[in-house]
Structure formats: structure tokens, C-alpha cells
Design an enzyme around this catalytic site. Structure first.
Site, PDB file in Angstrom:
ATOM      1  N   GLU A 179     -10.896   6.767 -43.543  1.00 36.55           N
ATOM      2  CA  GLU A 179     -10.577   7.710 -42.174  1.00 36.55           C
ATOM      3  C   GLU A 179     -11.837   7.617 -41.130  1.00 36.55           C
ATOM      4  O   GLU A 179     -12.501   8.575 -41.194  1.00 36.55           O
ATOM      5  CB  GLU A 179      -9.749   8.839 -42.300  1.00 36.55           C
ATOM      6  N   LYS A 221      -7.118   4.450 -42.117  1.00 33.55           N
ATOM      7  CA  LYS A 221      -6.677   5.469 -41.181  1.00 33.55           C
ATOM      8  C   LYS A 221      -7.525   5.672 -39.902  1.00 33.55           C
ATOM      9  O   LYS A 221      -8.577   6.439 -39.901  1.00 33.55           O
ATOM     10  CB  LYS A 221      -6.548   6.783 -41.976  1.00 33.55           C
TER      11      LYS A 221
HETATM   12  P1  13P Z   1      -4.096  14.738 -36.905  1.00 31.84           P
HETATM   13  O1  13P Z   1      -2.968  13.965 -37.117  1.00 31.84           O
HETATM   14  O2  13P Z   1      -3.722  16.138 -36.790  1.00 31.84           O
HETATM   15  O3  13P Z   1      -5.329  14.111 -36.467  1.00 31.84           O
HETATM   16  O4  13P Z   1      -4.507  14.864 -38.658  1.00 31.84           O
HETATM   17  C1  13P Z   1      -4.745  13.804 -39.271  1.00 31.84           C
HETATM   18  C2  13P Z   1      -5.967  13.976 -40.316  1.00 31.84           C
HETATM   19  O5  13P Z   1      -5.620  13.794 -41.351  1.00 31.84           O
HETATM   20  C3  13P Z   1      -7.290  14.238 -39.935  1.00 31.84           C
HETATM   21  O6  13P Z   1      -8.134  14.168 -40.748  1.00 31.84           O
END
Ligand code: 13P
Length: 344
Positions: A179, A221
Site C-alpha cells: 500500500e 493497494k
Molecule cells: P481507508 O479506506 O479508510 O483509507 O483505509 C484503508 C487503509 O487500510 C489505510 O491503510
């Protein structure tokens, strides 16, 4: 192919199969407490447990949600009946995952920038999480857009750290969710977000390849490519869909099975509408699944309704299931604004 590789490949595919998506419920204790504070909910371990129990026991959640990301405290907690959350999720047909980064910390010598920590001892922590039921993991790197930031060194350091995390996960047989989040806060244009997101993703994949990460056994992500929240000009839903998918086509190899977007503070409605539009326009052309791994966009209406009260559990579960259903529909390109959650 070795059995470990097979596990990763199948695991990654299962996380994005059947138009389902991932529920991010891995808020750290301080973040969870902050959300509770807004709703006047007591900020303690038992309330965090009760809230997470409400989520994992939502009937039929597994029809729309493939996996749920837990936090270190949560994966060690149980339902009121004593069933560990990871087991309750598995029984509901939802794959348990775990956030393993230790947070984004100020980067030395780089005012306003952050580097995510948590590689020390990660091999041992992954082994333990695997034993207590986690089948996939998550690590978040964060990049703010501003004057002269993100710097090249912040992008490269975070990209390498993400790749080293992903390699350790795969060694342990856990599917890594990678991510890199470019934040939406700021006055920047959508073009600026596109430029930074492209740069970040290019670096992330250079490093993933350097660290010999099996691309078929991971999930990306990313953020959607958006105008800054305070920008006077806001990109339309179509513009977001086009810029986001084109950016991904330029940077993400086709070997990656799925893209699971974060919601990053977008409203639930916008997050679903944008995901829907991407699937309407690109589902048949994109080499990877265009899926979701939302936190706030899935949970917010439910948290609002729950408000820390046992009597509200059923209504909160109904709202959570509704959000999950909306995003499942968005993956199929069947979401319509009329479906958006309406508070009673
Ligand atoms: P959000 O969809 O609230 O941004 O959270 C996703 C997430 O895992 C952030 O690390």
C-alpha cells in the site's frame, strides 16, 4: 511451482475473486480511539473489541467481503463467546489478514515526510501471525503532496521498505498487500496527483522486482488519482476513472492479480461511484481486477449507528452489509447513486 508459491498465487486471487473486496478494519489503537472520540464512544480495549465483534459477526458479510485486515490487538481478541476473531472470520468465509507495519514516522532530514517502520523482527512476527490465523498482510507507506515533496529519497526509501516487507511475507507464505498511499489532502491538481502517483508506483515496482517479489502472489493497494481535497477544481468521476486506470496501466505489470483501492477519506458514495466507473469503463480491458480495500468508506455509516450501544448492533451491521454490497456492485459496474446509504 513450489507449494509456497501456489499458496500465494491462490491466496492473492481469492482476495479479488467474485467481485468481492477487502474490509480494512486494522485501525491502530490511537486511530480507532480518535474515531470513537468523534462519536463520544469510550476509548478502551473492551469497546474496540465490541466494535470489531459487531463487524466480524455481521450476517452474510462473506457474500461481499473476501478478506478483513486486523490489527495486532484485534487478532488477539475474541467474540463474547470466546471465539478468536480470526476464526470467526474464517467461519464466515472471510480470509483473516494483519497489518504488520508499525506506523509512518517522521523521516530524518526530510521535514513533512514520513517513512514507515517495522522491518526489524518482522520475520518472527509474520511467523506468529501465521500461527494465529493470518493468511495475508498489509503495510502502508504514505506520501503527502506539497511544495518539493515527496522527495526522491522519501519515495525510494519507502518503496524499498515496502518491497522488503513483501519479500518477507512471501517467504512466510502470507500474501502481501502493498500500500503506497499518495494522500488527497492539499490544494494540488489532479495532474499533480497523477505525476506523483506514477512516480511512486514506478519506484515501488522497480523495488518489488529487485527484492524478487512474486508479482502473481501480491495485491497492490493504491490511492485513486484525485484532485487535492482543497483544490477549487475537482476532477469528475469519469476523469478520476480515466486518470487512475491509465496511471496503473503505465506502472503495474499485468502479472499482479488485483488492485484493491484504499478510500483515503473519500465519502462512501464517491468511493463507490469512482470504483464503479472504473469497472464500467475498464473491467473488460484491464489486466488486473479493479477491487477495493476500504476502511472508512465501508465502516463509517456503521460506526455512526453503533455509537457504542449494544441495542444498535443489528442496525449497524445492516449499514455495514449495505456498504459492502454497494462496493460489490461497483466492482460489477452495477452501482447506482440511488443505492447510497441513507441514514434513517
Ligand atoms: P481507508 O479506506 O479508510 O483509507 O483505509 C484503508 C487503509 O487500510 C489505510 O491503510
Amino acid at each position: 511451482m513450489g507449494s509456497n508459491q501456489q499458496t500465494l498465487l491462490v491466496g492473492a486471487q481469492m482476495l479479488v475473486a467474485d467481485d468481492k473486496g477487502i474490509l480494512a478494519m486494522d485501525e491502530s489503537n490511537p486511530t480507532c480511539n480518535n474515531r470513537f472520540k468523534v462519536h463520544g464512544i469510550p476509548q478502551n480495549a473492551e469497546m474496540r473489541r465490541a466494535y470489531r465483534e459487531m463487524i466480524v459477526t455481521t450476517p452474510q458479510l462473506g457474500d461481499y467481503i473476501s478478506g478483513a485486515i486486523l490489527y495486532d490487538e484485534t487478532i488477539r481478541q475474541t467474540t463474547a463467546d470466546g471465539q478468536p476473531f480470526a476464526m470467526a472470520l474464517t467461519e464466515a468465509g472471510i480470509i483473516p489478514g494483519i497489518k504488520v507495519d508499525l506506523g509512518a514516522k517522521p523521516m530524518a532530514g526530510h521535514p513533512g515526510e514520513k517513512i514507515t517502520e517495522g522491518l526489524d523482527g518482522l520475520r518472527e512476527r509474520l511467523a506468529e501471525y501465521g500461527k494465529i490465523g493470518a493468511r495475508f498482510a498489509k503495510w502502508r507507506a504514505v506520501f503527502a503532496i506539497g511544495e518539493d515533496v515527496p522527495s526522491r529519497s522519501c519515495i525510494e526509501s519507502n518503496a524499498q521498505t515496502l518491497a522488503r516487507y513483501a519479500a518477507l511475507c512471501q517467504e512466510a507464505g502470507l500474501v502481501p498487500i502493498v500500500e503506497p498511499e499518495v494522500l488527497m489532502t492539499g490544494e494540488h491538481t489532479q495532474e499533480h496527483c497523477l505525476k506523483i502517483t506514477r512516480e511512486v508506483l514506478r519506484n515501488v515496482f522497480i523495488q518489488l522486482n529487485c527484492q524478487r517479489v512474486l508479482l502473481e502472489g501480491m495485491i497492490l493497494k493504491p490511492n485513486m488519482v484525485l484532485s487535492g481535497l482543497s483544490s477549487p477544481t475537482q476532477a469528475t468521476v469519469d476523469e478520476v476513472a480515466d486518470a487512475t486506470v491509465n496511471c496503473l496501466l503505465q506502472t503495474v505489470p499485468a502479472a499482479v492479480p488485483g488492485i484493491a483501492f484504499l478510500s483515503g477519506g473519500q465519502s462512501s458514495e464517491l468511493a463507490s461511484a469512482r470504483l464503479n466507473d472504473m469497472n464500467v469503463r475498464y473491467k473488460t480491458r484491464a489486466p488486473w481486477a479493479l477491487a477495493f480495500s476500504f476502511g472508512r468508506a465501508l465502516q463509517e455509516p456503521a460506526l455512526d449507528i453503533w455509537a457504542g450501544q449494544v441495542v444498535n448492533v443489528k442496525a449497524a451491521q445492516h449499514a455495514l452489509l449495505h456498504q459492502a454490497k454497494c462496493n460489490h456492485s461497483a466492482r460489477g459496474g452495477d452501482y447506482a447513486a440511488a443505492m447510497a446509504w441513507k441514514p434513517l
